[in-house]
Design a protein around this motif. Structure first.
Motif, PDB file in Angstrom:
ATOM      1  N   GLY A 182      -1.691   7.621  -0.752  1.00 50.88           N
ATOM      2  CA  GLY A 182      -1.935   6.585  -1.747  1.00 50.88           C
ATOM      3  C   GLY A 182      -0.841   6.432  -2.786  1.00 50.88           C
ATOM      4  O   GLY A 182      -0.856   5.492  -3.579  1.00 50.88           O
ATOM      5  N   ARG A 183       0.135   7.348  -2.805  1.00 49.07           N
ATOM      6  CA  ARG A 183       1.257   7.192  -3.739  1.00 49.07           C
ATOM      7  C   ARG A 183       2.071   5.971  -3.296  1.00 49.07           C
ATOM      8  O   ARG A 183       2.208   5.730  -2.111  1.00 49.07           O
ATOM      9  N   PHE A 184       2.593   5.245  -4.259  1.00 50.33           N
ATOM     10  CA  PHE A 184       3.404   4.084  -3.883  1.00 50.33           C
ATOM     11  C   PHE A 184       4.551   3.901  -4.860  1.00 50.33           C
ATOM     12  O   PHE A 184       4.515   4.405  -5.967  1.00 50.33           O
ATOM     13  N   GLU A 185       5.577   3.202  -4.400  1.00 47.59           N
ATOM     14  CA  GLU A 185       6.694   2.838  -5.267  1.00 47.59           C
ATOM     15  C   GLU A 185       7.185   1.464  -4.850  1.00 47.59           C
ATOM     16  O   GLU A 185       7.118   1.094  -3.686  1.00 47.59           O
ATOM     17  N   PHE A 186       7.646   0.702  -5.844  1.00 50.46           N
ATOM     18  CA  PHE A 186       8.203  -0.611  -5.552  1.00 50.46           C
ATOM     19  C   PHE A 186       9.665  -0.451  -5.137  1.00 50.46           C
ATOM     20  O   PHE A 186      10.436   0.198  -5.829  1.00 50.46           O
ATOM     21  N   LEU A 187      10.033  -1.038  -4.005  1.00 49.89           N
ATOM     22  CA  LEU A 187      11.421  -1.030  -3.551  1.00 49.89           C
ATOM     23  C   LEU A 187      12.101  -2.338  -3.952  1.00 49.89           C
ATOM     24  O   LEU A 187      13.313  -2.397  -4.116  1.00 49.89           O
ATOM     25  N   ARG A 188      11.300  -3.417  -4.053  1.00 49.93           N
ATOM     26  CA  ARG A 188      11.818  -4.714  -4.529  1.00 49.93           C
ATOM     27  C   ARG A 188      10.642  -5.469  -5.129  1.00 49.93           C
ATOM     28  O   ARG A 188       9.595  -5.588  -4.505  1.00 49.93           O
ATOM     29  N   ARG A 189      10.848  -5.969  -6.329  1.00 44.36           N
ATOM     30  CA  ARG A 189       9.765  -6.748  -6.983  1.00 44.36           C
ATOM     31  C   ARG A 189      10.103  -8.213  -6.976  1.00 44.36           C
ATOM     32  O   ARG A 189      11.215  -8.600  -6.999  1.00 44.36           O
TER      33      ARG A 189
END
Length: 189
Positions: A182-189
């Motif tokens: 469930g961890r997430f990170e934005f690579l492009r917004r």
């Protein structure tokens, strides 16, 4: 009109060809996501390093589990509630060409919404469709058809005859990396 274009594009893709087509974001170059030879044609056309993976498009989130070993339930909520096109990068890619799977075993997947051409093509193909921006690697992504390099247009097997005169500015999707926990990170917004 859409039905005819879907039929023409489907024939090309089924025969291992690559197409230039309008997506829910910017114009894309695509092919059958299980056909390594067709995928390599796209890498050559874009002059792109094969270590840089491309994404796949699905017509419905119900097919996620066919292409990802362990889909975090959060993925379904993110797709359902995303206001803008969202590409999820998830580990455990399966049932697609190894040429699309990143070194960490992940693949980027976007479920296309409100895009009848893409949805119908993917439904009829019964496989995911590769999508990558319609540009030579390193050059800006075209916002609409008239900005696409002639080299790209000449290099594909079929150019879909829809939305070519549209000047609606479309932008690439948001890209989010989602781990099974469930961890997430934005690579492009």
């Amino acid at each position: 009109m859409i039905k005819d274009e879907v039929a023409k594009a489907l024939k090309v893709v089924q025969e291992g060809g690559i197409i230039l087509y309008p997506t829910d974001t910017i114009w894309g170059i695509g092919c059958d996501a299980t056909n390594t030879e067709a995928i390599q044609k796209i890498y050559r056309l874009k002059q792109r390093d094969e270590a840089k993976s491309m994404i796949i498009l699905l017509d419905t989130e119900n097919k996620l589990e066919s292409y990802i070993s362990e889909v975090n339930p959060l993925a379904f909520e993110l797709i359902e509630y995303a206001e803008n096109p969202l590409t999820l990068v998830m580990p455990g890619a399966k049932n697609i060409s190894p040429a699309l799977i990143a070194t960490d075993g992940s693949v980027g997947i976007r479920v296309v919404k409100d895009t009848p051409f893409c949805q119908q093509l993917i439904q009829r193909l019964r496989k995911p469709l590769v999508s990558t921006s319609a540009n030579i690697s390193g050059k800006p992504s075209p916002q609409y058809f008239s900005q696409i390099d002639q080299e790209i247009i000449d290099g594909v097997d079929y150019v879909v005859d829809l939305e070519q005169h549209s000047k609606e500015i479309k932008t690439p999707s948001t890209i989010m990396k989602l781990a099974p926990d469930g961890r997430f990170e934005f690579l492009r917004r």
